[in-house]
Structure formats: structure tokens, C-alpha cells
Motif scaffolding. Structure first.
Motif, PDB file in Angstrom:
ATOM      1  N   VAL A 439       0.861  -1.178   0.000  1.00  0.00           N
ATOM      2  CA  VAL A 439       0.000   0.000   0.000  1.00  0.00           C
ATOM      3  C   VAL A 439       0.894   1.223   0.000  1.00  0.00           C
ATOM      4  O   VAL A 439       1.662   1.447   0.929  1.00  0.00           O
ATOM      5  N   LEU A 445      -2.383   5.213   3.639  1.00  0.00           N
ATOM      6  CA  LEU A 445      -1.262   5.221   4.582  1.00  0.00           C
ATOM      7  C   LEU A 445      -1.403   6.332   5.621  1.00  0.00           C
ATOM      8  O   LEU A 445      -1.036   6.155   6.777  1.00  0.00           O
ATOM      9  N   ALA A 448      -3.143   5.435   8.816  1.00  0.00           N
ATOM     10  CA  ALA A 448      -2.330   4.542   9.652  1.00  0.00           C
ATOM     11  C   ALA A 448      -1.204   5.315  10.327  1.00  0.00           C
ATOM     12  O   ALA A 448      -0.848   5.062  11.483  1.00  0.00           O
ATOM     13  N   THR A 481       0.248  -2.455  11.749  1.00  0.00           N
ATOM     14  CA  THR A 481      -1.199  -2.290  11.542  1.00  0.00           C
ATOM     15  C   THR A 481      -1.600  -2.598  10.102  1.00  0.00           C
ATOM     16  O   THR A 481      -2.734  -2.966   9.839  1.00  0.00           O
ATOM     17  N   THR A 482      -0.637  -2.440   9.150  1.00  0.00           N
ATOM     18  CA  THR A 482      -0.994  -2.744   7.752  1.00  0.00           C
ATOM     19  C   THR A 482      -0.571  -4.173   7.389  1.00  0.00           C
ATOM     20  O   THR A 482      -0.515  -4.525   6.219  1.00  0.00           O
ATOM     21  N   GLN A 485       2.059  -4.607   4.695  1.00  0.00           N
ATOM     22  CA  GLN A 485       1.804  -4.254   3.304  1.00  0.00           C
ATOM     23  C   GLN A 485       2.105  -2.803   2.941  1.00  0.00           C
ATOM     24  O   GLN A 485       1.986  -2.414   1.793  1.00  0.00           O
ATOM     25  N   ALA A 486       2.495  -2.006   3.930  1.00  0.00           N
ATOM     26  CA  ALA A 486       2.759  -0.602   3.625  1.00  0.00           C
ATOM     27  C   ALA A 486       4.099  -0.444   2.926  1.00  0.00           C
ATOM     28  O   ALA A 486       5.025  -1.214   3.144  1.00  0.00           O
TER      29      ALA A 486
END
Ligand code: ADP
Ligand code: MG
Ligand code: ZN
Length: 503
Positions: A439, A445, A448, A481-482, A485-486
Motif C-alpha cells: 500500500v 497510509l 495509519a 497495523t498494515t 503491506q505498507a
């Protein structure tokens, strides 16, 4: 079975004697049909379903030479730097054994198709040792006996024996070295390295898969000792049908220690065949060796001589593939890896997969990284060969492309590989199904990042105060938290932006 054999230590044996070795390697060719008839060579079929009057040795049946068999023999000869006979014949090697229905083996005797060659092998310390080749000749395999009813599967104690002639007549090439002298304490290592290199050559030629575990390649290890300084060879023993590289090395080592013990105690070595035992690396006595005269060799009258045209031989020479040692050195340089790492790649059996992945568009470092990392580990854990994994080089190349474009980071790439190996589909499918894209869009983003700053005020203050290095902790929080995937680089930029500090 426990056999007690007197041995002296390896070091003591070598301090008194020089080993001389001779290696005879049998290779089963991968031809579709047998050497002298049209029967199929496919493995694993019902017993005696691949037979005909010729390979069963019935009276009046006439053999015909398999052209691909001859071609393969010439290729092997050329790859081993041999001269190729202008004219040669088959010979009958006469002996009686139930698995040999003709009561002779069609072989070659004093007129081998290839002779006088050599193979250079690289030892572990990088040194090259030249093994001289005496001959490579064509012959045929025997059938297979199974001894039933006893405890050991040996003929002793069996109630009856079963014979399967499917293998009888499968083309074999026997490659015989000249006596290997001067290897000293490295004789067992030389033996193993030679068989390993020969196996690579055979595979590169595409004439056999040369799987030792399937009996497609087997080695007889001849060994004798002579006291330092003595010219004449000692009497040899011949350890038959050794069927792994490690066993070749162990058999040579054991025989050195055994011969030395016999010689030290004033005994004499009998010229005999010996059996190798996988369990403890020992050898035990087989049969007293027949002399060539006992085989009553004579030229095979039912087959015409083989006289390969020189143009054909030259054509085959021109078509030889790059030899494995040359290829290995070339790849090592192209990839910029050291000897040690190249050896690991070879041991993992990953060379061809890496080459194919690079051909499919990956850069060499990424191709090596994934094959030697995730994929090698999976192969290990699941007990498969690396090239048997359900992930193709093209798929690995696709993963590297997704990493290069920033769509995946390494962590996500690992999950994609895991998904492909688990049969979830190709890389793009796994990305899609598992929702594994990095992401990097600021909208997603940003939220987050805000959350991470709010939850870690102390760290945020430090960063505001100039401790930019502390941003790592917030990046970590966002990654968590992602679910990994960030886009980590973009997250860092956003954090610094939002906290009003320069990166
Ligand atoms: P055979 O058919 O009896 O096995 P070959 O000539 O086909 O005989 O093979 C014998 C192998 O052993 C060859 O590789 C040869 O170089 C090697 N050799 C011959 N004499 C000795 C010896 N005294 N010590 C060790 N190796 C030997
Ligand atoms: Mg022999
Ligand atoms: Zn047949």
C-alpha cells in the motif's frame, strides 16, 4: 550384518602406501528402445513385458544396433576428449548367469568405440586433477534377479528366484579410467569428484539422467596400494556397483585402510570383487575375479562392425554443449559469486533454476536470493529436489519483477512464494487472492500514520525534537497495523512530513 575387518587408520595407511585407483562407471543410456532390439526401455513396467526373442536370447533371433546408442557413445567419448574409433566391433563376453538370457553379454573388448581421453575434475580446494580415460565402450545391461523367501534378499537362504528381463539389453556405456596415480591421501576425494563430474557431463549431453539412486549410473572402484617409491602396482580389489557419490568416496577410503592392514601384517591381497555396505561403509569379499580369458571374448558375428563416418563424428563434436566445469566457471563470474557460494548453489541443485529465472527476466542477485532462500528451504523441508518444486523459474522471475516495481516488498514476496508453493496459483493470482499489494497510496497510509503518531506521543516528540532515527519505531508500528503491506519508504516520508521535520 556385522563384519569385522582389520583396518589401520587412514593416516597410517597413507604414511606407508600410495593408493592406485581405477574407476569403471556404467551409464544406462536414456534411449527409447534397447541396444539391439526395439523393446521399450521405460522403467517401472510389469516384469517381462518389455522383451522379445532378441533380448530373451532365443535361438535364431538377430540383433540390430541402436543408432542413438552409438551416437550417445560417440558424444560421451568426445566429451571425454577421446579418440573415436574409425572401425570397431562388438564382442561376446561369455559367462553364465540366470539374469543374462543369451549366456553372453554383447559388449566391446579390444575395439572400444572411444579411447585415450581425459576428464579434468576440480577438487574442493579448487585444484584441477586430470583423470585419464582408458576407454568408453558400448554394451548392454542384464536382467534383474529377485531372490525370494530368505531373510536378506540374497540368494543364500532364498527359496526361489524371480527373473525380470525388462532391463536385459538396455544400452550401457562403460567408461574405464587408466590407473589413477599420484592422488595420495586425496584418492577418495578424486574418485568422488570424478564420478560427480562425469555425471554432470552425461547430464549435459542429455544422453542419460544418470540418477545413481535409480541405478542409471553405477561405479566399480578398483583399488590397490604400493609402498612409497615402488613402481609396480599392487594387487587390486574391485568394489562393485557403488551407487552414490558419497559411497564411492567411502569405498575407496575403506579399501585403503583394509589393504594397508593386510599388507602390514605380511598378508597378500586377493584379486577379487567386493560388495559395499551402505550401513557402515565397509566392503566384504565377493567372488574371485575372472580373467579376461575366462570370458572367451570373440567378435560378435551377428552384428556388422561400427564405422562412424568422420563427418558424423565432427558434426557431433560441433554440437557438443558447453562442458559443465566451463559453464560453472562462466556462471560464477557472470554472477559475481565466490567459490564457496557457487558450491552451495551447486549442492542445492539450483543452478539451472537460477539460470532459467534470469532468462525469464530476473536479475541474477534476486534469482539467487529466492532460489537459495525461500525455495531451497521449502525443498529441504518437504524433501523434494529444488527443480521438482511446484514453482517455475518464470513464476520466480515474476515475483522479482513485482518486487522491483515496488508492488511487493520482500516480506510480501515471501508470502506470494508460499502461496504459489501451496498451489494457490501463479504469483499474480496469489497477490490478488491474498490481497498482498504494497500500500503506497497516501490516503490509505495517512490514516495509519496518524494512528501511529497518536499512539506513540513520546516517540513523536523525540522526532519533532530532531531525533529522526526514532522514526523507525513509528514505521514499524505502521507496518504492523498494515500487516506488512505498507510501502515503508513512503511511510517514513509521511511521518516526517506530518511531524514537520526534514528527512
Ligand atoms: P576388469 O574388467 O577386470 O574390471 P578393466 O581393465 O576393465 O578390468 O578395469 C580395471 C580398472 O582398474 C581400470 O580402471 C584400470 O585402470 C584399473 N587398474 C588396473 N590395475 C590396477 C591396479 N593394480 N590397481 C588399481 N587399479 C587398477
Ligand atoms: Mg571391472
Ligand atoms: Zn527385445
Amino acid at each position: 550384518m556385522t563384519v569385522t575387518t582389520d583396518l589401520v587408520s587412514y593416516e597410517d595407511a597413507l604414511s606407508a602406501y600410495d593408493p592406485v585407483m581405477g574407476l569403471e562407471v556404467h551409464v544406462e543410456l536414456g534411449t527409447k528402445t534397447k541396444m539391439f532390439c526395439g523393446c521399450s526401455t521405460e522403467l517401472g513396467q510389469d516384469a517381462n513385458t518389455q522383451t522379445c526373442p532378441t533380448c530373451l536370447g532365443l535361438p535364431g533371433a538377430l540383433p540390430v544396433v541402436n543408432e542413438i546408442g552409438v551416437e550417445s557413445a560417440i558424444k560421451i567419448g568426445l566429451a571425454l576428449n577421446c579418440e573415436i574409433a574409425e572401425w570397431c566391433r562388438f564382442a561376446r563376453k561369455n559367462y553364465f548367469y540366470p539374469d543374462m538370457p543369451k549366456n553372453f553379454q554383447t559388449s566391446q573388448y579390444d575395439e572400444p568405440i572411444a579411447f585415450n581421453g581425459y576428464l579434468d575434475v576440480q577438487l574442493e580446494d579448487g585444484e584441477i586433477f586430470r583423470v585419464e580415460i582408458e576407454r568408453a565402450h558400448m554394451e548392454e545391461d542384464t536382467g534383474k534377479s529377485t531372490h525370494v523367501g530368505g531373510a536378506t534378499g540374497r540368494i543364500q537362504g532364498a527359496s526361489h528366484s524371480l527373473l525380470d528381463y525388462n532391463r536385459a539389453g538396455i544400452p550401457l556405456i562403460e567408461i574405464v579410467t587408466k590407473p589413477i596415480e599420484g592422488a595420495g591421501e586425496r584418492a577418495p576425494e578424486v574418485a568422488k569428484a570424478y564420478v560427480a563430474e562425469l555425471r554432470e557431463v552425461i547430464k549435459a549431453l542429455g544422453v542419460s539422467e544418470a540418477r545413481m539412486d535409480k541405478g542409471q549410473m553405477r561405479c566399480d572402484v578398483n583399488l590397490s596400494l604400493r609402498p612409497h617409491g615402488r613402481e609396480e602396482f599392487g594387487t587390486r580389489s574391485e568394489t562393485k556397483n557403488v551407487n552414490s557419490l558419497r559411497s564411492v568416496e567411502r569405498a575407496a577410503r575403506f579399501e585403503i585402510q583394509r589393504h594397508a592392514a593386510v599388507l602390514n601384517s605380511g598378508g597378500t591381497i586377493v584379486q577379487e570383487t567386493r560388495h559395499f555396505h551402505e550401513e557402515d561403509g565397509s566392503t566384504t569379499s565377493g567372488r574371485i575375479k575372472d580373467n579376461a580369458e575366462d570370458y572367451r571374448y570373440f567378435p560378435e558375428p551377428d552384428l556388422v562392425p561400427v564405422a562412424p563416418a568422420r563427418e558424423w563424428v565432427e558434426e557431433l563434436r560441433a554440437g557438443l554443449p558447453e562442458m559443465p566445469r566451463v559453464r560453472r566457471n562462466r556462471l560464477r563470474e557472470e554472477w559475481g559469486v565466490n567459490e564457496h557460494d557457487m558450491q552451495s548453489i551447486l549442492n542445492a541443485g539450483a543452478v539451472d533454476s537460477i539460470v532459467a529465472t534470469i532468462e525469464a527476466g530476473a536479475d541474477s542477485a534476486s534469482a539467487r536470493k529466492w532460489w537459495m532462500g525461500e525455495l531451497a528451504r521449502n525443498a529441504n523441508e518437504t524433501g523434494r529436489a529444488i527443480d521438482e518444486l511446484p514453482m517455475t523459474p518464470a513464476q520466480v522471475a515474476r515475483v522479482t519483477a513485482l518486487v522491483a516495481s515496488g508492488d511487493l516488498n520482500d516480506k510480501l514476496a515471501r508470502q506470494v512464494i508460499e502461496g504459489v508453493l501451496a498451489g494457490e496459483g501463479g504469483p499474480d493470482e496469489v497477490v490478488e487472492k491474498r490481497g498482498l499489494k504494497v500500500v503506497s497510496d497516501d490516503g490509505a497510509l495517512g490514516a495509519a500514520v496518524d494512528e501511529a503518531i497518536a499512539a506513540n506521543t513520546a516517540i513523536a516528540d523525540k522526532i519533532r525534537g530532531g531525533k529522526v532515527a526514532a522514526a523507525g519505531a513509528l514505521v514499524g508500528a505502521v507496518m504492523k497495523t498494515t500487516r506488512g503491506q505498507a510501502d515503508a519508504a513512503r511511510v517514513r516520508e509521511l511521518i516526517l512530513e506530518k511531524l514537520g521535520v526534514e528527512g
